[in-house]
Motif scaffolding. Sequence first.
Motif, short mmCIF file in Angstrom:
data_model
loop_
_atom_site.label_atom_id
_atom_site.label_comp_id
_atom_site.label_asym_id
_atom_site.label_seq_id
_atom_site.Cartn_x
_atom_site.Cartn_y
_atom_site.Cartn_z
N ARG A 38 85.00 45.40 16.57
CA ARG A 38 86.44 45.69 16.63
C ARG A 38 86.98 46.19 15.29
O ARG A 38 87.79 47.12 15.26
CB ARG A 38 87.17 44.41 17.05
N THR A 39 86.55 45.58 14.20
CA THR A 39 87.15 45.87 12.90
C THR A 39 86.46 47.03 12.19
O THR A 39 85.33 47.41 12.51
CB THR A 39 87.07 44.64 11.98
N SER A 40 87.15 47.59 11.20
CA SER A 40 86.57 48.68 10.42
C SER A 40 85.32 48.22 9.68
O SER A 40 84.36 48.98 9.50
CB SER A 40 87.61 49.22 9.43
N GLU A 41 85.29 46.95 9.24
CA GLU A 41 84.12 46.41 8.54
C GLU A 41 82.91 46.37 9.47
O GLU A 41 81.80 46.74 9.07
CB GLU A 41 84.40 44.98 8.02
N GLU A 42 83.11 45.94 10.72
CA GLU A 42 82.01 45.90 11.69
C GLU A 42 81.52 47.31 12.02
O GLU A 42 80.31 47.56 12.08
CB GLU A 42 82.46 45.19 12.97
N ILE A 43 82.44 48.23 12.20
CA ILE A 43 82.08 49.61 12.54
C ILE A 43 81.31 50.27 11.40
O ILE A 43 80.38 51.05 11.64
CB ILE A 43 83.35 50.42 12.90
N SER A 44 81.66 49.95 10.17
CA SER A 44 80.99 50.57 9.02
C SER A 44 79.51 50.21 8.93
O SER A 44 78.74 50.90 8.27
CB SER A 44 81.70 50.17 7.71
N GLN A 45 79.09 49.13 9.61
CA GLN A 45 77.69 48.68 9.58
C GLN A 45 76.84 49.26 10.71
O GLN A 45 75.64 48.99 10.78
CB GLN A 45 77.64 47.14 9.67
N LEU A 46 77.44 50.06 11.58
CA LEU A 46 76.75 50.50 12.80
C LEU A 46 75.86 51.72 12.59
O LEU A 46 76.11 52.55 11.72
CB LEU A 46 77.78 50.82 13.89
N ASP A 47 74.84 51.81 13.47
CA ASP A 47 74.01 53.02 13.57
C ASP A 47 74.40 53.84 14.79
O ASP A 47 74.04 55.02 14.88
CB ASP A 47 72.53 52.63 13.69
N GLY A 48 75.13 53.24 15.72
CA GLY A 48 75.59 53.93 16.92
C GLY A 48 76.70 53.13 17.57
O GLY A 48 76.78 51.92 17.40
N LEU A 49 77.58 53.83 18.32
CA LEU A 49 78.73 53.15 18.92
C LEU A 49 78.99 53.68 20.32
O LEU A 49 78.92 54.89 20.57
CB LEU A 49 79.99 53.36 18.07
N GLU A 77 81.50 61.82 11.84
CA GLU A 77 81.35 63.09 11.10
C GLU A 77 80.14 63.06 10.18
O GLU A 77 79.60 64.11 9.81
CB GLU A 77 82.63 63.39 10.32
N ASN A 78 79.67 61.86 9.81
CA ASN A 78 78.47 61.72 8.99
C ASN A 78 77.20 61.57 9.84
O ASN A 78 76.13 61.29 9.30
CB ASN A 78 78.61 60.54 8.04
N GLY A 79 77.33 61.74 11.16
CA GLY A 79 76.15 61.81 12.01
C GLY A 79 75.89 60.64 12.93
O GLY A 79 74.93 60.67 13.69
N MET A 80 76.70 59.58 12.87
CA MET A 80 76.45 58.43 13.73
C MET A 80 76.62 58.82 15.20
O MET A 80 77.67 59.33 15.59
CB MET A 80 77.40 57.28 13.39
N PRO A 81 75.61 58.57 16.06
CA PRO A 81 75.75 58.86 17.49
C PRO A 81 76.82 58.01 18.17
O PRO A 81 76.95 56.82 17.87
CB PRO A 81 74.36 58.54 18.05
N VAL A 82 77.56 58.64 19.07
CA VAL A 82 78.63 57.95 19.80
C VAL A 82 78.56 58.36 21.27
O VAL A 82 78.36 59.54 21.58
CB VAL A 82 80.01 58.30 19.23
N LEU A 83 78.73 57.37 22.14
CA LEU A 83 78.85 57.61 23.57
C LEU A 83 80.27 57.23 23.98
O LEU A 83 80.63 56.06 23.94
CB LEU A 83 77.81 56.79 24.35
N GLY A 84 81.07 58.21 24.35
CA GLY A 84 82.44 57.97 24.78
C GLY A 84 82.54 58.05 26.29
O GLY A 84 82.26 59.10 26.88
N ILE A 85 82.94 56.96 26.93
CA ILE A 85 82.95 56.86 28.38
C ILE A 85 84.39 56.88 28.89
O ILE A 85 85.18 56.00 28.53
CB ILE A 85 82.24 55.58 28.85
N CYS A 86 84.75 57.85 29.71
CA CYS A 86 86.06 57.95 30.34
C CYS A 86 87.17 57.91 29.27
O CYS A 86 87.43 58.92 28.63
CB CYS A 86 86.22 56.85 31.39
N ALA A 87 87.80 56.77 29.04
CA ALA A 87 88.80 56.66 27.98
C ALA A 87 88.20 56.99 26.61
O ALA A 87 88.87 57.54 25.73
CB ALA A 87 89.39 55.26 27.96
N GLY A 88 86.92 56.64 26.44
CA GLY A 88 86.23 56.95 25.18
C GLY A 88 86.10 58.43 24.94
O GLY A 88 86.24 58.92 23.81
N MET A 89 85.83 59.20 26.00
CA MET A 89 85.77 60.66 25.87
C MET A 89 87.15 61.23 25.54
O MET A 89 87.26 62.17 24.75
CB MET A 89 85.23 61.29 27.15
#
Length: 205
Positions: A38-49, A77-89
């Motif tokens: 949920r938080t920016s700190e958690e997101i900053s540690q991810l390899d994919g979302l 923008e730095n290359g992390m893969p993202v899957l956006g589903i419905c609202a995410g897209m």
Amino acid sequence: MSLNVGVLSIQGDVHENIMSAKTAIDELGIDCKVSAVRTSEEISQLDGLIIPGGESTTIGQLSLVNGSLKVLKEKIENGMPVLGICAGMIMLSNNASDRVVGKIDQPLLNILDIKLERNSFGRQKESFESDISLDSINIKKFNAVFIRAPSVSDVGSDVEILSKFNDRIVAVKKGNVIGTAFHPELTEDVSLHKYFINLVNSFKN
């Protein structure tokens, strides 16, 4: 090296996506953990979302409030893969309107150069399932679940069309970013989640 995949847990089908991702990881035999973030700190540690389906305006507004939208955009923008589903897209797009109310005022990430219409197939009661194909990523047949689904009417030159339903674009890809109008987490077929996990694995390694 263990991968770290997150599911944005502000609102929407969070649990279903975590379970689908875990099944995909088990079938692939990849060292990877999946968790709600949920938080920016958690997101900053991810390899994919994975940005799940839900209410895109709510997800966008809350992401803006907790500061995660800015970090998320930088990571993508730095290359992390993202899957956006419905609202995410919808959140990943740069141009979204609603079939009924027209242009909408909501935070967008401006990652995908697509023209998108919310609720393109109707409201909740018009939800439906249909088999589609995503041939370009080697998924010949997929049972797609459409719930208040958007559709894409136009794409930029750097956006690949992955699938159409009744001549309407329902899945797109731009490099490390995938957007689907349908809900892959609501079917037992985890082939799309497997494709995404492999994308994360390629990015990390």
